[in-house]
Structures are given as structure tokens and as C-alpha cells.
Design an enzyme around this catalytic site. Structure first.
Site: not given
Ligand code: DON
Length: 578
Positions: A106, A387, A407, A458
Site C-alpha cells: 500500500r 482499482t 485510487n 483501504s
């Protein structure tokens, strides 16, 4: 006539009649419309070129981990909407020997990030700052993730894996109708952020001088050169080498705060998956900083006592139970979840049966529970889009579920023209101010506030499911806050509603996330009388033509070992299997 025989004969006759009537009442199994079937390998991703590159790597003897690197990098070329060299992601795996694991690559907040960096002098959030341009960019994690996976689980040399991807970037990919429609929506923003001369601004501007249309081929030699340097010099090329220097110069030129130190400090992290159960299924999910594994486990535990298969697929009662469980799980998400390296998260309690039972105590089929009456649960001792997903099963029995993102569509819209890729706007996944929703309407608390080097929370939910100790499904989807509920419904469609993988992926979906207090339905697929009945019970219904809930890609292992790919009809997703 021998009357003595009549009585037993009567019994036998009655028995046969009862047996027959049972037979006619017995539910006939549904006939399943299967998707792509294969004996040995299956790769399902958002683009045919990427699925093919993955399948070729497997055919050459590579394993699922080699293939995932090929697919992920190919999506950078052919799916710049979400392809994530400039972003990050999560991967859950299950090896053929049953060993499971997950990796977190991430993005992180830059060292210079501050909790109020997106607030004006009155303390009000300026949404555009966390969504577009250089300040919205989190430190990218994808290359660190790919090299960590390669080192631990890969079997082919990195340069060999990247070869077909570099060739694709040089030869070009064909723009689909879907892609073209999306590019057009963003062309003006690309121009305003990047100027008129970058690959995508020039190519996709809607004007008389329009250079690219659906069906045309786009080549990205600059990206090919970046990938070639990475193939030659390894991970350090991206985090310390020429690529790193170019990236930092580019960020600074555009008013960003990412430094070389940020890049040098970046590490992907192996984390223990969230393991939970639903009936006879073992659910292996992504732990924080994704909320996916925890929320999915919570919802499954809350709905487990209810007989969804008896209520029926997308029936009034099924929708009620699922929505109410989602409401409670998302309320907990907003309070408890954030980067585990910065927060103590009571995961064991959140995913326990006892907690789920307690959370559903005030649920009734008579009436919706308003979200204003649902808060996060009380846990004693606790103080405080765009995504893409792909799923792979290889010929050795290894399975991976990988979700990766920038994103928003094209992330921050900032295109690093000298490197050939878009940069993320993942900073918007932080809670920029308590109570202020992010671009997915999600509200967060202290657990997800901005802090230097912290990972933003997330919803990505790459998930692997076992049945009777064997691999059963690998699944996931894009869709921001709707990811968790789309993965949930896909698993339920097969587990409780007798669908195949392709049918489960294609079936109409709905979504609820606590706040806003609305239930969103995909358009033209849920009947008016059903929606009226829900409204009469106090559910606020949202149904808009533009709503698409996820693009789920999954692989199901059938009882005889055949693999069924499910590639979502909602996109250009493609299953390739052999
Ligand atoms: O990590 C998250 O939850 C979001 N950044 C995911 C964004 C997304 O799925 C957008 N795709 N449609």
C-alpha cells in the site's frame, strides 16, 4: 385373496407414493451457465493482453507468482486507468501445499505529510487537494511489492517475466470502446494538470485534432524504457536509481512533497491474513491496512445464522439481512480500522461470533435500522476509484488474488511523462478531517488520520476461499467502498445460491456502507415491487443509470478439479485458461 398380505402391501404402496411425492417436491438443481473452463491454469484480469501474458508465463513453466508480476505490469501498459506502477496494492495467496499469506504494498503518506494538509485556514477540507495533482500522491509501493513477491515465491528470472510486458509497451495495445469512453471523460483534466503534450493528453483530447479513437493502438516506449531499467537494476532502480530521481524531480516540479528519502524508506510488508469461516467455507482475507478482510469476516459472521438460500437470491429478506450486517460492519470500519503499524486494532473481537451476535441483536425484518441509530460497537478495553483485481490459479495448484490501485480513475491524473505512468491519489483514502467523507463517501476517525509514513485505510478485498480444506475460489474486485460488498455477494452467489463463477460475477448487485444511509442498486435489474417493499420498511433506495458495482474477477475450482473463470461482464475483463 390372502388378506394377511394386504396390510404390508398397503404400507409398501404408501411408502412408494410418499417417496414419489418427495421426488417431485425435491428441488431440481439449477442448470449453471459456466464461464471459461480449463483443466490446468486460469488467469482472469481486466484486459485480455494482461491475461494472455500471465497464461503464457504459466505455459512456460512459471508459477502463479511469476504470472502475477507479468499481469500486473501488463496492466500498467494496457489499463493505465488503474495499472499501478505509480500506486500500490495487496495480494493474498494460497500455495498448493495449503500455506497461506498476504503482502501489503500500500502507498504511504510522505514524511512531510501533516494531519491538516488538506484543510484551509478555516479548517474546512479542500477536496481537490487530496484527489488531484501532486499533493494527492502517496509514496508508490507496487515495485517494492512485486520484488518482495518475486524474491519469496517467484521461480523465473524477473527479466524474463518483464520481457513480454516491455514488448507490449513497444508494440502497443488496442483501445477498447469502454476505455475510449473513459479517457474522453478525463481528457480535459489531463490537459489542465499535465499540459497538452503528454502521451495521454495529446492522444485523447476530444477535439478536431483528436489522434486516437477506439480500435487504435497506443504505444508507450517511455514506459518500456522504465520497465527495461527496472528489469536490469531491480527494485533499487525505482526507489534509489535514475527512475527515483526522475520521479522526485517530477513531483517537486508539480508542487508535491515526496522526496528521495520517502522512496528509499519504502518497504512492502508481509502480513498474516485474516482467517474466518462462513458455514463450511474458510475465508482467507487481507488484513489492515485494508479493511477488506475484517469487514468481510464481520459481515459473514453476522449473516451466518440466517437462511439466505431459503429466502432466495436478491429477495427482500436476503437484501435486508445483508444490508443490516453491512451497516454495522462499516460503522465499525470507520472507527476501529487504520494502519496496524499506528493503531491497536481489536481484530479478534471484531470478527468473533459473539460480537456479531451482539451487533445484530437489534435487527428486525419489520423495519430498517436507521444508520443514525447505529454506532461502532463497544469493545471493552479498547480506547480509543480506480482499482483493478486479478485472480490466478496455476498448474501446480497455487492461487493468488491481487487487487491494485491508483485510487481514482488515473489516480491524481498526474502523468509522469518521462517515466510513462500515472501517479496515485491514495492520500484521499485517509480521513482528511473527522466526519468529512472521502470520494467514496467513507467517514473515518483518528485511526485513519494523516500521519507521516502511515498507510491509508483501504477497502480492497483480495480473497481466497477454501472448502473442505481444499482451494475453492480466488476472487476480488475494484469499486472503492463497494469492493467488500461485491466480494461478499459473489461468494454468497456460489455458496448459497448455486451459481457458477461466471453467473456469480455477472449477477446484479446492491451495496450499503452505513453512511450515507442509502442502499444502492445496480440499475434495471431489481424489480419495482421489491424496491417498493424495501422503501416501505424504511430503506432509502438509490438507483442511477451510471451505477456499476465492481468488476469482479474470480476462479472457482469445480468438484472434479476443472477451473471456471468468471470475468465480469461490466468491463473488458477476460479469462484465459488451458
Ligand atoms: O483502497 C481503496 O479502498 C481505494 N483506494 C480503492 C479505489 C477503487 O477501488 C476505485 N475503483 N473503482
Amino acid at each position: 385373496m390372502n388378506f394377511k398380505l394386504l396390510k404390508p402391501l398397503g404400507f409398501i404402496l404408501t411408502f412408494i407414493l410418499v417417496l414419489n411425492s418427495c421426488k417431485t417436491e425435491q428441488k431440481q438443481p439449477r442448470s449453471i451457465q459456466r464461464g471459461k473452463l480449463a483443466d490446468s491454469i486460469m488467469v482472469v484480469s481486466a484486459r485480455e493482453e494482461a491475461s494472455r501474458i500471465g497464461a503464457e508465463i504459466l505455459k512456460q513453466g512459471g508459477n502463479a507468482f511469476d504470472a502475477l508480476i507479468g499481469v500486473d505490469m501488463a496492466l500498467n501498459v494496457a489499463y493505465p486507468f488503474a495499472g499501478s506502477l505509480g500506486g500500490g496494492g495487496f495480494m493474498v495467496y494460497r500455495k498448493a501445499n495449503g500455506e497461506i499469506g498476504s503482502i501489503d504494498y500500500r502507498e504511504k503518506a510522505p514524511i512531510a505529510a501533516t494531519h491538516d494538509m488538506y484543510l484551509d485556514e478555516n479548517g474546512d477540507a479542500i477536496a481537490s487537494l487530496s484527489r488531484e495533482g501532486a499533493l494527492a500522491v502517496g509514496v508508490p509501493g507496487t515495485i517494492a511489492g512485486m520484488f518482495a513477491i518475486h524474491e519469496k515465491l517467484g521461480s523465473m528470472p524477473m527479466a524474463e517475466i518483464l520481457e513480454p510486458v516491455i514488448a507490449l509497451a513497444e508494440k502497443g495495445y488496442v483501445v477498447t470502446e469502454n476505455q475510449w469512453n473513459r479517457y474522453r471523460n478525463y481528457a480535459a483534466v489531463f490537459d489542465s494538470i499535465n499540459g497538452m503534450e503528454t502521451l495521454y493528453s495529446v492522444g485523447f483530447r476530444e477535439s478536431d485534432s483528436l489522434k486516437v479513437k477506439a480500435g487504435d493502438t497506443i504505444k508507450n516506449p517511455v514506459l518500456a524504457a522504465t520497465l527495461r531499467r527496472i528489469a536490469q537494476n531491480g527494485k533499487s532502480e525505482f526507489y534509489e536509481g535514475e527512475t527515483a530521481q526522475k520521479l522526485v524531480n517530477f513531483m517537486q516540479k508539480h508542487g508535491g512533497i515526496i522526496t528521495l528519502e520517502d522512496l528509499k524508506n519504502y518497504e512492502a510488508v508481509w502480513r498474516r491474513p485474516i482467517v474466518s469461516s462462513y458455514k463450511n467455507l474458510k475465508i482467507i482475507g487481507m488484513p489492515p491496512p485494508s479493511s477488506g478482510g475484517v469487514c468481510l469476516a464481520q459481515i459473514f459472521k453476522m449473516i451466518e445464522p440466517y437462511k439466505l438460500s431459503t429466502y432466495g437470491h436478491n429477495s427482500l429478506k436476503s437484501i435486508q439481512v445483508i444490508t443490516e450486517a453491512e451497516r454495522r460492519a462499516y460503522a465499525d470500519r470507520s472507527f476501529f480500522l487504520g494502519d496496524p503499524d499506528f493503531n491497536d486494532i481489536p481484530i479478534e473481537t471484531l470478527i468473533s461470533t459473539e460480537y456479531a451476535t451482539e451487533r445484530m441483536e437489534n435487527f428486525s425484518f419489520k423495519q430498517a435500522t436507521p444508520s443514525s441509530e447505529v454506532e461502532h460497537g463497544v469493545i471493552p478495553g479498547y480506547e480509543s476509484m480506480e482499482t483493478t483485481h486479478f485472480s490466478i490459479v496455476d498448474q501446480y495448484g497455487n492461487a493468488v488474488a491481487l487487487t491494485t490501485t491508483l485510487n481514482g480513475a488515473y489516480g491524481s491524473k498526474l502523468y509522469a511523462d518521462e517515466l510513462g505512468f500515472f501517479l496515485n491519489n491514495e492520500m484521499d483514502d485517509f480521513s482528511v478531517k473527522p466526519g468529512v467523507p472521502n470520494m467514496f463517501g467513507l467517514i473515518g476517525a483518528a485511526a485513519n488520520k494523516i500521519e507521516p509514513q502511515k498507510r491509508m485505510l483501504s477497502s480492497m478485498t483480495p480473497t481466497i476461499v477454501e472448502k473442505d480444506g481444499k482451494l475453492w475460489m480466488t476472487v476480488g474486485t475494484p469499486g472503492g467502498s463497494t469492493i467488500i460488498t461485491s466480494v461478499l455477494q459473489t461468494i454468497l452467489n456460489v455458496a448459497d445460491f448455486e451459481m457458477g463463477m461466471q453467473e456469480a460475477v455477472d449477477a446484479p448487485r446492491f451495496h450499503h456502507q452505513w453512511l450515507p444511509d442509502v442502499v444502492t442498486f445496480e440499475p434495471n435489474t431489481f424489480g419495482k415491487s421489491l424496491l417498493d417493499s424495501l422503501a416501505a420498511k424504511g430503506y432509502q433506495i438509490r438507483q442511477e443509470n451510471s451505477v456499476i458495482l465492481g468488476k469482479v474477477d474470480g476462479v472457482l475450482v469445480l468438484p472434479d478439479g476443472t477451473l471456471e473463470g468468471g470475468a465480469d461482464r461490466r468491463g473488458d475483463d477476460t479469462a484465459v485458461g488451458y
